[in-house]
Design an enzyme around this catalytic site. Structure first.
Site, PDB file in Angstrom:
ATOM      1  N   SER A 108       1.112  -1.331   0.007  1.00 42.80           N
ATOM      2  CA  SER A 108      -0.642   0.236   0.545  1.00 42.80           C
ATOM      3  C   SER A 108       0.638   1.221  -0.124  1.00 42.80           C
ATOM      4  O   SER A 108       2.133   1.566   0.231  1.00 42.80           O
ATOM      5  CB  SER A 108      -0.901   0.268   1.396  1.00 42.80           C
ATOM      6  OG  SER A 108      -1.555   1.305   1.322  1.00 42.80           O
ATOM      7  N   SER A 109       0.186   2.369  -0.424  1.00 42.83           N
ATOM      8  CA  SER A 109       1.352   3.480  -0.491  1.00 42.83           C
ATOM      9  C   SER A 109       1.062   4.154   0.636  1.00 42.83           C
ATOM     10  O   SER A 109       2.007   5.225   1.280  1.00 42.83           O
ATOM     11  CB  SER A 109       0.804   4.535  -1.865  1.00 42.83           C
ATOM     12  OG  SER A 109      -0.848   4.761  -1.561  1.00 42.83           O
ATOM     13  N   CYS A 110       0.498   3.369   1.544  1.00 44.01           N
ATOM     14  CA  CYS A 110       0.552   4.736   3.117  1.00 44.01           C
ATOM     15  C   CYS A 110       2.334   4.003   3.803  1.00 44.01           C
ATOM     16  O   CYS A 110       2.650   4.195   4.340  1.00 44.01           O
ATOM     17  CB  CYS A 110      -0.969   3.718   3.492  1.00 44.01           C
ATOM     18  SG  CYS A 110      -0.741   2.571   4.800  1.00 44.01           S
ATOM     19  N   TYR A 137      -0.742  -0.608   9.930  1.00 44.91           N
ATOM     20  CA  TYR A 137      -1.213  -1.526   8.822  1.00 44.91           C
ATOM     21  C   TYR A 137       0.517  -0.568   8.414  1.00 44.91           C
ATOM     22  O   TYR A 137       0.693  -1.964   7.362  1.00 44.91           O
ATOM     23  CB  TYR A 137      -1.967  -0.610   8.284  1.00 44.91           C
ATOM     24  CG  TYR A 137      -2.688  -1.099   6.674  1.00 44.91           C
ATOM     25  CD1 TYR A 137      -2.933  -2.411   6.828  1.00 44.91           C
ATOM     26  CD2 TYR A 137      -2.541  -0.417   5.662  1.00 44.91           C
ATOM     27  CE1 TYR A 137      -2.740  -2.779   5.325  1.00 44.91           C
ATOM     28  CE2 TYR A 137      -2.258  -0.633   4.636  1.00 44.91           C
ATOM     29  CZ  TYR A 137      -3.089  -1.994   3.903  1.00 44.91           C
ATOM     30  OH  TYR A 137      -3.193  -2.364   3.253  1.00 44.91           O
ATOM     31  N   LYS A 141       2.533  -3.617   6.041  1.00 41.58           N
ATOM     32  CA  LYS A 141       2.884  -3.790   4.902  1.00 41.58           C
ATOM     33  C   LYS A 141       4.502  -3.803   4.274  1.00 41.58           C
ATOM     34  O   LYS A 141       5.176  -3.898   4.155  1.00 41.58           O
ATOM     35  CB  LYS A 141       2.052  -2.900   3.973  1.00 41.58           C
ATOM     36  CG  LYS A 141       0.932  -3.137   4.132  1.00 41.58           C
ATOM     37  CD  LYS A 141       0.161  -4.341   3.220  1.00 41.58           C
ATOM     38  CE  LYS A 141      -0.858  -4.533   2.994  1.00 41.58           C
ATOM     39  NZ  LYS A 141      -1.545  -5.985   2.470  1.00 41.58           N
ATOM     40  N   HIS A 180     -12.933   3.286   3.162  1.00 44.54           N
ATOM     41  CA  HIS A 180     -11.819   4.260   2.854  1.00 44.54           C
ATOM     42  C   HIS A 180     -12.542   5.845   2.740  1.00 44.54           C
ATOM     43  O   HIS A 180     -14.257   5.133   1.888  1.00 44.54           O
ATOM     44  CB  HIS A 180     -11.152   3.970   1.534  1.00 44.54           C
ATOM     45  CG  HIS A 180      -9.839   2.731   2.231  1.00 44.54           C
ATOM     46  ND1 HIS A 180     -10.474   1.330   1.754  1.00 44.54           N
ATOM     47  CD2 HIS A 180      -8.718   3.135   2.840  1.00 44.54           C
ATOM     48  CE1 HIS A 180      -9.319   1.371   2.228  1.00 44.54           C
ATOM     49  NE2 HIS A 180      -8.443   1.857   2.665  1.00 44.54           N
TER      50      HIS A 180
END
Length: 308
Positions: A108-110, A137, A141, A180
């Site tokens: 994920s881009s987070c 999270y 990842k 989201h």
């Protein structure tokens, strides 16, 4: 991948998994295996090992994860880090033990720092502090993509990682407590239209900027990477353009046909100020997103109306 290779899709019923399953079927891959979480709990190592020992997949799309928006991430951080670590640890390790030819891990881009330089290049990972609202999270990842890299280094496996931007599309989660921002706004404006509400409240200032990728584009990118990429580095997957949350709300308002007002709840957080991926690496490999945001939202809204 050959058309008759045994391909395991972990998380086949989710937003990404269902799109990947549809894409593989469309491209005539005819030896697909998948199980619902009620049939196989990926958090239990013994069960995962037994599954891999029996099925012996050639390729694995590791798409299963516990996901959610700001509200869910803030409320259940322990579950977000535990569930995701257990799922990915078990599947990646089983893929090594049972000689999977290639695995693709979805991140994920987070994973990038809260105040990351924009657009975010792959090499910016771990150059600053993470966004607190989804830290659990994000750490899971990051651990997953690092695990793939270390297994490649030590065991000579072929495990690749893809980091998508914010996703949306058919089969999304429209629960206002856990979804989201994009699906949440679709539902809010739709219900406000039905109820003839005078206003719709959105979280924060609306100034935060986000990039949105239709899940069918992501599925196409993941199949492309599985067939064309064997590099050590993870790959960003996005469209290379972003939009403010307020602009997104106005776009969805128009698509839904709601004629009330948009009100900002300033007591709620904005989250990361901006999240725009640098997709140069993926573009240079030969892949670019095709679905425009307005077109994709219209598609998603039609699916929502038919299924909710």
């Amino acid at each position: 991948m050959k058309k008759d290779n045994k391909i395991y899709i972990a998380g086949h019923s989710g937003l990404v998994g269902s799109a990947v399953l549809k894409k593989l079927n469309k491209n005539e891959y005819n030896n697909l295996i998948y199980k619902r979480s009620s049939e196989l709990d990926l958090r239990i190592q013994k069960d995962v090992d037994e599954f891999f020992e029996v099925e012996k997949p050639d390729h694995v799309f590791l798409l299963a994860a516990k996901v959610g928006g700001i509200n869910a991430n803030q409320k259940y951080p322990a579950e977000f880090i535990y569930d995701n670590l257990m799922i990915q640890n078990n599947v990646i390790n089983a893929a090594y033990k049972y000689n999977v030819e290639k695995l693709l891990f979805l991140g994920s881009s987070c994973i990038y720092p809260r105040n990351c330089k924009q657009p975010m290049k792959e090499e910016y990972l771990l150059t600053g502090k993470l966004e607190k609202t989804n830290e659990a999270y994000s750490i899971a990842k990051i651990a997953g993509l690092k695990m793939c890299g270390f297994y490649n280094k030590q065991y000579n496996t072929n495990f690749i990682s893809a980091m998508p931007t914010n996703l949306y599309g058919p089969n999304d989660n429209f629960d206002l407590k856990t979804s989201h921002v994009l699906p949440a706004l679709i539902r809010k404006f739709h219900e406000a239209k039905l109820n003839k509400d005078k206003e719709v409240v959105i979280w924060g200032t609306g100034k935060a900027k986000r990039e949105f990728l239709h899940v069918d584009d992501l599925a196409d990118a993941l199949l492309f990477l599985m067939n064309n990429y064997n590099g050590e580095e993870f790959v960003n997957v996005g469209v290379g353009k972003d939009i403010s949350i307020l602009e997104l709300a106005e776009l969805i308002k128009d698509i839904v046909g709601y004629d009330g007002e948009i009100v900002n709840d300033l007591s709620k957080p904005d989250g990361t100020p901006r999240k725009l991926l640098d997709v140069t690496r993926l573009n240079d490999l030969g892949w670019e997103a095709q679905i425009l945001l307005e077109e994709g939202i219209k598609d998603t809204y039609e699916w929502f109306k038919e299924n909710y």
